[in-house]
Write an enzyme that holds these catalytic residues in place. Structure first.
Site, PDB file in Angstrom:
ATOM      1  CB  ILE A  10      -1.012  -0.030   1.173  1.00 42.98           C
ATOM      2  CG1 ILE A  10      -2.198   0.883   0.885  1.00 42.98           C
ATOM      3  CG2 ILE A  10      -0.344   0.315   2.499  1.00 42.98           C
ATOM      4  CD1 ILE A  10      -3.394   0.659   1.771  1.00 42.98           C
ATOM      5  CG  ASN A  23      -0.637   2.218  17.952  1.00 47.86           C
ATOM      6  OD1 ASN A  23      -0.696   3.416  18.191  1.00 47.86           O
ATOM      7  ND2 ASN A  23       0.499   1.616  17.659  1.00 47.86           N
ATOM      8  N   GLY A  31       4.101  -3.811  11.152  1.00 45.89           N
ATOM      9  CA  GLY A  31       3.174  -4.050  10.044  1.00 45.89           C
ATOM     10  C   GLY A  31       3.068  -2.910   9.049  1.00 45.89           C
ATOM     11  CG  ASP A  33       1.375   2.334  12.333  1.00 46.99           C
ATOM     12  OD1 ASP A  33       1.470   3.390  11.696  1.00 46.99           O
ATOM     13  OD2 ASP A  33       1.127   2.280  13.545  1.00 46.99           O
ATOM     14  CB  THR A 112      -6.015  -9.384   8.997  1.00 47.54           C
ATOM     15  OG1 THR A 112      -5.330  -8.570   8.031  1.00 47.54           O
ATOM     16  CG2 THR A 112      -7.495  -9.205   8.845  1.00 47.54           C
TER      17      THR A 112
HETATM   18  N1  APR Z   1       0.801  -2.989   2.318  1.00 49.96           N
HETATM   19  C1  APR Z   1      -0.430  -3.562   2.489  1.00 49.96           C
HETATM   20  N2  APR Z   1      -0.741  -4.342   3.543  1.00 49.96           N
HETATM   21  C2  APR Z   1       0.227  -4.577   4.459  1.00 49.96           C
HETATM   22  C3  APR Z   1       1.528  -4.029   4.365  1.00 49.96           C
HETATM   23  C4  APR Z   1       1.804  -3.193   3.235  1.00 49.96           C
HETATM   24  N3  APR Z   1       2.989  -2.622   3.057  1.00 49.96           N
HETATM   25  N4  APR Z   1       2.265  -4.443   5.437  1.00 49.96           N
HETATM   26  C5  APR Z   1       1.448  -5.249   6.167  1.00 49.96           C
HETATM   27  N5  APR Z   1       0.231  -5.333   5.574  1.00 49.96           N
HETATM   28  C6  APR Z   1      -0.951  -6.089   5.983  1.00 49.96           C
HETATM   29  C7  APR Z   1      -0.727  -7.279   6.884  1.00 49.96           C
HETATM   30  O1  APR Z   1      -0.338  -8.407   6.123  1.00 49.96           O
HETATM   31  C8  APR Z   1      -2.108  -7.474   7.469  1.00 49.96           C
HETATM   32  O2  APR Z   1      -2.930  -8.261   6.627  1.00 49.96           O
HETATM   33  O3  APR Z   1      -1.792  -5.243   6.730  1.00 49.96           O
HETATM   34  C9  APR Z   1      -2.689  -6.061   7.487  1.00 49.96           C
HETATM   35  C10 APR Z   1      -2.833  -5.452   8.865  1.00 49.96           C
HETATM   36  O4  APR Z   1      -1.740  -5.865   9.666  1.00 49.96           O
HETATM   37  P1  APR Z   1      -0.995  -4.916  10.708  1.00 49.96           P
HETATM   38  O5  APR Z   1      -0.216  -3.895   9.962  1.00 49.96           O
HETATM   39  O6  APR Z   1      -0.274  -5.781  11.657  1.00 49.96           O
HETATM   40  O7  APR Z   1      -2.220  -4.112  11.431  1.00 49.96           O
HETATM   41  P2  APR Z   1      -3.247  -4.582  12.564  1.00 49.96           P
HETATM   42  O8  APR Z   1      -3.457  -6.055  12.617  1.00 49.96           O
HETATM   43  O9  APR Z   1      -4.446  -3.697  12.390  1.00 49.96           O
HETATM   44  O10 APR Z   1      -2.498  -4.211  13.916  1.00 49.96           O
HETATM   45  C11 APR Z   1      -2.308  -2.868  14.236  1.00 49.96           C
HETATM   46  O11 APR Z   1       0.029  -3.118  14.574  1.00 49.96           O
HETATM   47  O12 APR Z   1       1.718  -1.978  13.513  1.00 49.96           O
HETATM   48  C12 APR Z   1       0.938  -2.029  14.624  1.00 49.96           C
HETATM   49  O13 APR Z   1       0.779   0.282  15.257  1.00 49.96           O
HETATM   50  C13 APR Z   1       0.046  -0.806  14.767  1.00 49.96           C
HETATM   51  O14 APR Z   1      -0.405  -1.418  17.013  1.00 49.96           O
HETATM   52  C14 APR Z   1      -0.947  -1.349  15.715  1.00 49.96           C
HETATM   53  C15 APR Z   1      -1.168  -2.761  15.216  1.00 49.96           C
END
Ligand code: APR
Length: 171
Positions: A10, A23, A31, A33, A112
């Site tokens: 993304i 968060n 992830g 973020d 996820t």
């Molecule tokens: N592009 C698209 N999707 C992505 C990318 C990327 N570059 N990187 C990771 N993902 C996907 C992951 O594979 C997952 O399916 O984004 C989805 C959400 O995963 P997370 O980023 O771990 O987010 P979430 O599960 O909502 O957890 C949020 O994680 O990073 C921390 O600060 C954030 O504490 C918060 C928590």
């Protein structure tokens, strides 16, 4: 329906707004973020420090005008209002996008990853919330950007279950 499901990163996606699965502190994490903050550069963190809740910032070095930061629900087994909270995240982001004149919005699969929301169930909530919103606001185009082939597959399967299942003929 202006909704596409693609596989990709993304942070490389060209849209008026991309959504960050953040968060509640909005001060970065792992992830998607972490990936968004790395590509956007330090200006994004500086702006996030002035905010709280589901908020919109500039895109800085990202190829998008805005980043919408939304804390998704942490999965706690499904009986703690997670589905309603997740649907509300998608709706709030789309409302904020519209209020800021966006026409194209890209979402990751919120909750996820680190938050462990089961993929198929999250896909169901996400696609239903987005399509319900798009019926009322057809000027918007939304892309679900799935990071892994597994996520792409889950979203495609759920999409077919929800909207493209053909009923067998009854003669
Ligand atoms: N592009 C698209 N999707 C992505 C990318 C990327 N570059 N990187 C990771 N993902 C996907 C992951 O594979 C997952 O399916 O984004 C989805 C959400 O995963 P997370 O980023 O771990 O987010 P979430 O599960 O909502 O957890 C949020 O994680 O990073 C921390 O600060 C954030 O504490 C918060 C928590």
């Amino acid at each position: 329906m202006n909704l596409s499901i693609v596989q990709g990163d993304i942070t490389q996606f060209h849209a008026d707004a991309i959504v960050n699965a953040a968060n509640t502190s909005l001060l970065g994490g792992a992830g998607v973020d972490g990936a968004i903050h790395r590509v956007a550069g330090p200006g994004l963190m500086a702006e996030c420090k002035t905010l709280n809740g589901c908020r919109i910032t500039g895109g800085y070095d990202l190829p998008c005008r805005y980043v919408i930061h939304t804390p998704g629900p942490i999965w706690r087994g499904g009986g703690h209002g997670e589905a309603a909270q997740l649907a509300s995240c998608y709706r709030s982001c789309l409302t904020l996008a519209l209020e800021n004149g966006c026409r194209t919005v890209a979402f990751p699969s919120i909750s996820t990853g680190v938050y462990h929301y089961p993929l198929m169930q999250a896909a169901h909530v996400a696609l239903k919330a987005i399509t319900d919103f798009l019926r009322l606001h057809p000027q918007l185009s939304v892309t679900m950007v799935c990071h892994s082939p597994q996520a792409l597959h889950a979203y495609q399967v759920v999409w077919n279950m929800l909207y493209q299942e053909t009923k067998p003929h009854e003669d």
